[in-house]
Each structure stands twice: as C-alpha cells, then as structure tokens.
Write an enzyme that holds these catalytic residues in place. Structure first.
Site, PDB file in Angstrom:
ATOM      1  N   TYR A  31       4.274  78.950 -11.031  1.00 39.45           N
ATOM      2  CA  TYR A  31       3.104  79.590 -10.303  1.00 39.45           C
ATOM      3  C   TYR A  31       3.712  80.798  -9.776  1.00 39.45           C
ATOM      4  O   TYR A  31       4.831  80.942  -9.451  1.00 39.45           O
ATOM      5  CB  TYR A  31       2.396  78.878  -9.122  1.00 39.45           C
ATOM      6  CG  TYR A  31       1.385  77.706  -9.703  1.00 39.45           C
ATOM      7  CD1 TYR A  31       0.182  78.061  -9.936  1.00 39.45           C
ATOM      8  CD2 TYR A  31       2.008  76.581 -10.008  1.00 39.45           C
ATOM      9  CE1 TYR A  31      -0.650  77.110 -10.194  1.00 39.45           C
ATOM     10  CE2 TYR A  31       1.103  75.476 -10.490  1.00 39.45           C
ATOM     11  CZ  TYR A  31      -0.355  75.817 -10.548  1.00 39.45           C
ATOM     12  OH  TYR A  31      -1.017  74.576 -11.035  1.00 39.45           O
ATOM     13  N   ASP A  36      -7.453  75.463  -8.009  1.00 40.78           N
ATOM     14  CA  ASP A  36      -8.718  75.668  -7.052  1.00 40.78           C
ATOM     15  C   ASP A  36      -9.627  76.919  -7.730  1.00 40.78           C
ATOM     16  O   ASP A  36      -8.884  77.565  -8.708  1.00 40.78           O
ATOM     17  CB  ASP A  36      -8.340  76.432  -5.728  1.00 40.78           C
ATOM     18  CG  ASP A  36      -7.612  75.031  -4.812  1.00 40.78           C
ATOM     19  OD1 ASP A  36      -8.188  73.894  -5.116  1.00 40.78           O
ATOM     20  OD2 ASP A  36      -6.762  75.554  -4.169  1.00 40.78           O
TER      21      ASP A  36
END
Length: 277
Positions: A89, A24
């Site tokens: 992540y 994103d």
C-alpha cells in the site's frame, strides 16, 4: 461491476467474484486481483484473452473506471484473497512548505493543485519533522498486535489482530499534475509512505500514518509508538490523533507465489480464473 461484465459470457453458473483485498470507500487501487469460477457446456473452457476483452469493453461502454490488465486460468483451489503472500500500500502525504505563508483565515485548498483533488492528503503543520516521522515508523516494522491501530468494532473485538509489517519505506514524492500546473511550482513537500505486509487490520494504515504525523509535530515521541504496540488496546489510542482520510491511500500490488499462478490440471475440477486490474 465485474460480475455484471462477466454475465455477458453466459456461463452456466453465476460468476461470483472474490476480491483479493477489502478496502474502505475512497481508497484507490493501482493494481488489484480477484478470482471467479466459470462453467460452460461441453469440454471447452473460456479463453482468458477473450474474457479480458469482453470485460474491458463492458467497462468502457458503461464508463466504469476499471481496466483488466491480465486474465489467467488457475487451479480450482486457488483463492485470490487467501493465496496472497503480501500486499503493498502507498500513502501519499503533502506537507505545506515552511516558506509558504498562508493567512490563517485562508483555506489550504487555495494552493492544492486541482489535479490532486482526492488523490493525496494535504496538511498544514509548521513544526512537521520528517526525521521524527521516520524514527517512529521504525517501531511499526515486525510482527505485532495492531489492536491499538484498528478501528474498534464491538462485533469483531475478539478477532486477533496480530500482523507482520515487513517494511515501511518513506521517500520523497512528487505531485501528479499537468505541465501547466508544474510550471507554477509547488507549495508542498510530497512524501510517499509504502507499507509492505501480508494483511492489515481495518483502518490500520490510515491510523498508523495519523500516529506518525503526531510524532512528526511533537505531540508524541517516537518511543510512544512502541508503547502503543506493547499494550495493544483501544485504550492505548490517543484521542488527539487524527485518522487520516482515504484520499491518499493506494493499493499498489497484491503478490503471489508464482507456483500458485500456474495451472495444474491435477488440482482443477472446474475452470477458475484470476484477473488483475
């Protein structure tokens, strides 16, 4: 931007770049990868080191925040996205310390280090319990249907959302600030939450962190996370859970089988290149 830099090589084909991960807007990337094909006249191929040099020079001259760390020639059937075996992540969370008192009419921004602007998610929650946070995170590990933790998309609602989350690691973090700011002390407890898996659904990590924050402050019980996985549906999502902002999310690593990064002429028709940035 990567494709524009590759145009400087004047290849016969347009250098379409395939990224290993789709993230994103606002998500940071400490290390990512991509692949592209380059064709040229004759039998010579492009030198990998020269590709890195030209790309980095283009990024530097045009003030673009990308650095190419390595460029490799790989087999023609290599795909930076689908050959990835796992991704790591990191979500950086900062919780205001219990002994730091800020009046309700004063914004938390007044004590956020300027160096950390848009680099970490800062929250002010007096009842935050990191042990409950960790207990809830244990339920997320394993192979599950993460439909509850996916941002609902009507066009993609029939796409399967089963993923394996190999591990969730939570450890104390620290501020990324200058020595001047560090000498003044920190008003926050920093936490690094690392997620390790092959792939993730849209908004999964940010929604998982938001859920665990709700567990940490007592709005949810740790076992509620298990129920959200057992009944995978948008209706299992609790409206009071906040989807965490992208500021604190970092793509840290894209991992491959070493054999896939080895050039095999028997499987190569054209020159294909992997870059790590």
């Amino acid at each position: 931007m990567m494709e524009l830099s590759l145009l400087k090589l004047r290849s016969l084909n347009y250098p379409n770049v395939t990224l290993s991960s789709r993230t994103d807007g606002g998500v940071h990337a400490l290390k990512s990868s991509a692949h592209f094909d380059l064709e040229r006249y004759g039998t010579q191929i492009y030198d990998a080191n020269n590709i890195s040099y030209l790309m980095n020079r283009y990024f530097f001259v045009n003030n673009i925040g990308i650095i190419v760390k390595q460029c490799l020639r790989v087999s023609d059937n290599f795909n930076a996205r689908f050959n990835a075996t796992s991704r790591r992540y990191l979500y950086r969370l900062a919780v205001l310390k219990k002994d730091v008192v800020i009046p309700e009419n004063v914004s938390i921004a007044s004590v956020i280090p300027v160096e950390e602007w848009k680099r970490c998610h800062f929250i002010r929650l007096a009842e935050f319990d990191i042990e409950k946070f960790k207990e809830g995170a244990k339920h997320l590990e394993g192979y599950h249907d993460f439909s509850t933790f996916k941002k609902f998309d009507k066009l993609l609602q029939h796409k399967h959302n089963r993923r394996e989350l190999k591990s969730v690691t939570i450890r104390a973090g620290k501020p990324v600030v200058t020595a001047h700011t560090e000498s003044r002390g920190s008003a926050f407890d920093y936490w690094d939450i690392e997620f390790h898996g092959r792939a993730f659904v849209h908004n999964q990590i940010r929604r998982m962190v938001g859920t665990l924050i709700s567990v940490a402050i007592g709005k949810l019980q740790p076992d509620d996370v298990k129920f959200m996985l057992q009944i995978p549906s948008k209706h299992s999502w609790h409206s009071f859970i906040q989807n965490c902002p992208s500021d604190g999310l970092y793509l840290c690593e894209v991992e491959y089988d070493p054999k896939d990064l080895f050039y095999d002429p028997d499987t190569t028709v054209e020159s294909e290149t992997l870059v790590e940035s």
